[in-house]
Design an enzyme around this catalytic site. Sequence first.
Site, mmCIF file in Angstrom:
data_model
loop_
_atom_site.group_PDB
_atom_site.id
_atom_site.type_symbol
_atom_site.label_atom_id
_atom_site.label_comp_id
_atom_site.label_asym_id
_atom_site.label_seq_id
_atom_site.Cartn_x
_atom_site.Cartn_y
_atom_site.Cartn_z
ATOM 1 N N LYS A 146 -31.890 40.532 22.941
ATOM 2 C CA LYS A 146 -32.707 39.320 22.984
ATOM 3 C C LYS A 146 -31.839 38.138 23.406
ATOM 4 O O LYS A 146 -30.605 38.251 23.455
ATOM 5 C CB LYS A 146 -33.402 39.054 21.650
ATOM 6 C CG LYS A 146 -32.494 38.707 20.493
ATOM 7 C CD LYS A 146 -33.349 38.367 19.267
ATOM 8 C CE LYS A 146 -32.475 38.109 18.070
ATOM 9 N NZ LYS A 146 -33.196 37.888 16.841
ATOM 10 N N CYS B 56 -30.908 46.414 14.034
ATOM 11 C CA CYS B 56 -31.630 46.544 12.757
ATOM 12 C C CYS B 56 -32.947 47.309 12.844
ATOM 13 O O CYS B 56 -33.167 48.239 12.072
ATOM 14 C CB CYS B 56 -31.885 45.162 12.165
ATOM 15 S SG CYS B 56 -30.357 44.396 11.656
#
Length: 455
Positions: free
Chosen positions: A323, A267
């Site tokens: 992440k 994103c």
Amino acid sequence: MNISIFGLGYVGCVSLGCLAQNGHTVIGVDVNQNKVDLINRGKPTIIEKDIDKIIAEQHQKGSIMATTVAAEAVEKTDISIIAVGTPSTPQGHLNLKYIFNVAENIGKAMRHKDGMHIVALRSTVLPGTCDQVATIIADASGKKRNEGFAIVDNPEFLREGSAVQDYFNPPLTLIGSDNNAAAEKVAKLYKALPGELIITDLKVAEIMKYVNNTFHALKISFANEVGNVCSELGIDSHEVMDIFCKDKQLNISNYYFKPGFAYGGSCLPKDLNGFQTLAHDLYVKTPVVDGIGLTNEIQIDRAVKIIQQFPNKKLGFLGLSFKAGTDDLRNSPAVRVVEALLGKGADISIYDKNINLTMLTGTNKDYIDSRIPHLSKLLVADIKQLVMESDVLIVNTNEAEFKSILENVNDDKTIIDFVRINDDLLEQSNYIGINWGTTNIDSNNYVSSEDTVLN
Ligand SMILES: NC(=O)c1ccc[n+]([C@@H]2O[C@H](COP(=O)([O-])OP(=O)(O)OC[C@H]3O[C@@H](n4cnc5c(N)ncnc54)[C@H](O)[C@@H]3O)[C@@H](O)[C@H]2O)c1
């Protein structure tokens, strides 16, 4: 307490009046006779809401006076606050001549004074300035730091136009020092004020104003770039930013404010590109937004450089996705780092419990196939095996299981940490943080090197 303030400009005049209002006796010192005369007639040296009333009242009470003679002020007080100007030189450096001049005057005055004298820097100064000031005072006074005098940094957060209101309602009171007794004594000056008291290292306190003001300027410029794009589209920019500010979880919050590794994922890079392209197509210049991607590339480059300090070592990556808790490899900065290092012939193994190559599909699979087609040969299923077989461990994601395993790693292995996985590791000699502690990398070398992912 008895306090002297050097410099009777915006900060000095407001501090003089407000400290006196809080019950202290204050002597102002300035080289400008005009300003000294004004204070001694009960008048402020600046135009600022409420300060005229405060100065008049405190003058009436006999709580404030001013002089051009440093020795008189130092002799009669326990704490000297330095609030002289720190303008920029034409080259953009900090001009410290006023600060150093005051330091010398205070030092000379201290020669004839017994007992501990505390000097508090209220002016905005770069890290290391307090140490320079201490050296000047020691030379001029013949006294030893932390024996005859102590130095603290005590940055001021007021804004012109609301200076008195800001003085009495600070966001926090910040005191940096290598002398706790001195820091606590200076803290007592502000005990009537609201806001958290923070006592920290000298250099942390010194850099804070620069970090704050740089961020404030960034906020204004970011809002202006958003505003310029919105207005080209006929969108009400104030409504956009009002809604933006309502998100207290991700926007106006401490989220994302931890220094560490580059951003990635599906994103942020995509939507940043989208906004840049929108601005470009509207012929709106957005250099702040345009700089974001460059900073991210520099961070990936920095990671590569740190690892390259260990040539011919077996490298073990803890985490590869962008992440913790996801198998999304798209635009993962660690993938870029691995790719760059593989290109240099590095010996790399990777552990990431979230990645199951047979389960990867769609754009996630396409991305990794185009970047590291032989990833299956690098993946190790057992974290203990990876730790055992690696010389250098690179922590890329904040997975809970990494914390405990790293606490028990032998000293002969180096830990390179991109996420600050565990503060307890910071003191270890085999530990390197990407932008905390010592990295040993030559910071002048990031962009110019031919070896980087940037080129
Ligand atoms: N103005 C603000 O809103 C603000 C807010 C926070 C921090 N600061 C910082 O505080 C510091 C002071 O800013 P300011 O706006 O009050 O400056 P200013 O220019 O208004 O005042 C500085 C004063 O110092 C005096 N001075 C110079 N040399 C001197 C000496 N040797 N002895 C005694 N006095 C001397 C000058 O005559 C002047 O009156 C700067 O470092 C500034 O960056 C300013």
